[in-house]
Design a protein around this motif. Sequence first.
Motif, PDB file in Angstrom:
ATOM      1  N   VAL A 172      -9.849  -9.593   3.238  1.00 47.39           N
ATOM      2  CA  VAL A 172     -10.349  -8.561   4.146  1.00 47.39           C
ATOM      3  C   VAL A 172      -9.340  -8.311   5.262  1.00 47.39           C
ATOM      4  N   VAL A 173      -8.752  -9.377   5.780  1.00 41.92           N
ATOM      5  CA  VAL A 173      -7.735  -9.245   6.831  1.00 41.92           C
ATOM      6  C   VAL A 173      -6.589  -8.364   6.356  1.00 41.92           C
ATOM      7  N   LEU A 174      -6.075  -8.625   5.154  1.00 44.89           N
ATOM      8  CA  LEU A 174      -4.946  -7.841   4.653  1.00 44.89           C
ATOM      9  C   LEU A 174      -5.347  -6.389   4.397  1.00 44.89           C
ATOM     10  N   GLU A 175      -6.584  -6.176   3.951  1.00 46.22           N
ATOM     11  CA  GLU A 175      -7.069  -4.800   3.777  1.00 46.22           C
ATOM     12  C   GLU A 175      -7.096  -4.076   5.116  1.00 46.22           C
ATOM     13  N   ARG A 176      -7.521  -4.776   6.165  1.00 51.34           N
ATOM     14  CA  ARG A 176      -7.551  -4.161   7.497  1.00 51.34           C
ATOM     15  C   ARG A 176      -6.139  -3.843   7.982  1.00 51.34           C
ATOM     16  N   PHE A 177      -5.223  -4.769   7.783  1.00 50.28           N
ATOM     17  CA  PHE A 177      -3.849  -4.550   8.235  1.00 50.28           C
ATOM     18  C   PHE A 177      -3.190  -3.388   7.504  1.00 50.28           C
ATOM     19  N   ALA A 178      -3.608  -3.123   6.274  1.00 50.59           N
ATOM     20  CA  ALA A 178      -2.990  -2.070   5.467  1.00 50.59           C
ATOM     21  C   ALA A 178      -3.500  -0.677   5.806  1.00 50.59           C
ATOM     22  N   ASN A 179      -4.456  -0.577   6.720  1.00 55.22           N
ATOM     23  CA  ASN A 179      -5.059   0.709   7.066  1.00 55.22           C
ATOM     24  C   ASN A 179      -4.053   1.574   7.828  1.00 55.22           C
ATOM     25  N   PRO A 180      -3.540   2.650   7.228  1.00 54.67           N
ATOM     26  CA  PRO A 180      -2.534   3.464   7.915  1.00 54.67           C
ATOM     27  C   PRO A 180      -3.091   4.248   9.096  1.00 54.67           C
ATOM     28  N   ALA A 181      -4.394   4.464   9.122  1.00 53.98           N
ATOM     29  CA  ALA A 181      -4.979   5.249  10.214  1.00 53.98           C
ATOM     30  C   ALA A 181      -4.906   4.514  11.543  1.00 53.98           C
ATOM     31  N   ILE A 182      -4.804   3.186  11.510  1.00 51.06           N
ATOM     32  CA  ILE A 182      -4.738   2.419  12.755  1.00 51.06           C
ATOM     33  C   ILE A 182      -3.392   2.623  13.440  1.00 51.06           C
ATOM     34  N   ALA A 183      -2.334   2.739  12.657  1.00 52.81           N
ATOM     35  CA  ALA A 183      -0.977   2.966  13.187  1.00 52.81           C
ATOM     36  C   ALA A 183      -0.639   1.953  14.284  1.00 52.81           C
TER      37      ALA A 183
END
Length: 476
Positions: free
Chosen positions: A344-355
């Motif tokens: 889940v952590v890696l999925e969150r880090f991969a979110n491009p919308a967070i920038a």
Amino acid sequence: MTIANDTAEPTFTILHLGLGAFHRAHQALYLQALHDRDDTRWVLAGGNLRPDMPETIAALQAQGGAYTLETVSAQGERRYTWVRSIRTVVPYTSDLAGLIAIAADPATRILSFTVTEAGYYLDSRHDLDWAHAPELDADLAAAREGRPVATLYGALTVLLRARRAAGAGAITLLNCDNLRHNGDRSRHGLLQFVRALGDDALAAWIESHTTSPNAMVDRITPRPTPEVPARVRAATGREDPAALMSESFTQWVIEDRFAAGRPAWEQVGVELVDSVLPYEEAKIRLLNATHSCIAWAGTLSGYRFIHEGTQDPRIRQMAVDYATDDAIPVLQPSPLDLAAYRDVVLERFANPAIADTNQRVAMDGFSKIPGFITPTIRERLARGEGIASVAMLPALFLAYLQRWHAGQLPHDYQDQVMDIDAAHAICAADDPVVAFAADRLLWGELAGDLRLEAALRAATDRVGHFIARIPATPPR
């Protein structure tokens, strides 16, 4: 500062020190969720201990403490919340007079703070690091002489002195930072500071009239950019210069040890527990340490954003190997599914919308290595186990530090506890690995350990091969 509400019930205040993005995306939002359920018995007041972010503070004051939070899910869904739980924004003054007045009010029952890990000036034994923090000595002198203070401990001393003098009663000191055992450690640092000041009466009052529950906080919150108010304007029609954004994921786990009551946070998703230890260890080692790994490796690879590095298979594999090989084994047994948490952590880090930028996450390495990484190394060595995967993280930081030393970083590097001369000396040494492995600020009692040095040397060689294979133009 009791504020009337429609139910005529007494209203209690949480005084928060540090009105930065994380507090406004996390703690303030949980209280807003209670307000949305018509529970307005608690409100927030807050201000900064330094003259930081003046434009944002001015905007919050103009809006009565209200602002817009944009949240973005891993699927790119954006939502907008008008947050109104901060009822009083205290303008900065060097004497902290506005904060002191609220702290001394009996209606203020919780004093919370967000100052980042480095602002606690703690060494590997959890003691105040006087040798590397001249700010502490300066604040001791200032507190003795009645001059303005600058550190968290100086500010807490001034605020709690005023509360004690006013007879305002018990209060909870609630740490909202990414610090292991954050309540215990900040309390220990505060009491050390007060005793060094010679104020034994205040130290005794703190011990008998305050509690310091440990807490784990989690929500990725980048520094606001000009694009955020523009999106808020387009989505809501509202001009809001104090707008900010965060990921949609949020978590807050707190030990239920409050000295004078608390909001009904359990009704809005806060986990109130007897011990926060397994939650904070999982978060610090599987999220915070991995975050730093990706930021350092991503910077070395020419990336600007966290999601770019997370989506690079080579960097992602480093993070997975660290978590799977070395971190998860020392965290077991755990009430959490650690492998699922890692994913889940890696999925969150991969979110491009967070920038989220590598620059923000890469900062304060001299606090993050001893806080996030050294414990795993120490525990695996104590168990006679290898540290090849976890050693990659400090090896990445050493390579990052060498870029800083050479003036080759693409951004400014900020580190509140780093001794600049000592850091340059590590990089300029005949054998930087030996100098790095001997730094007591980073490694504590492990400094100079030959097993650590050997693992760092092997990891540094692997990092060198990794850098050598980086394309001239990183894939996007």
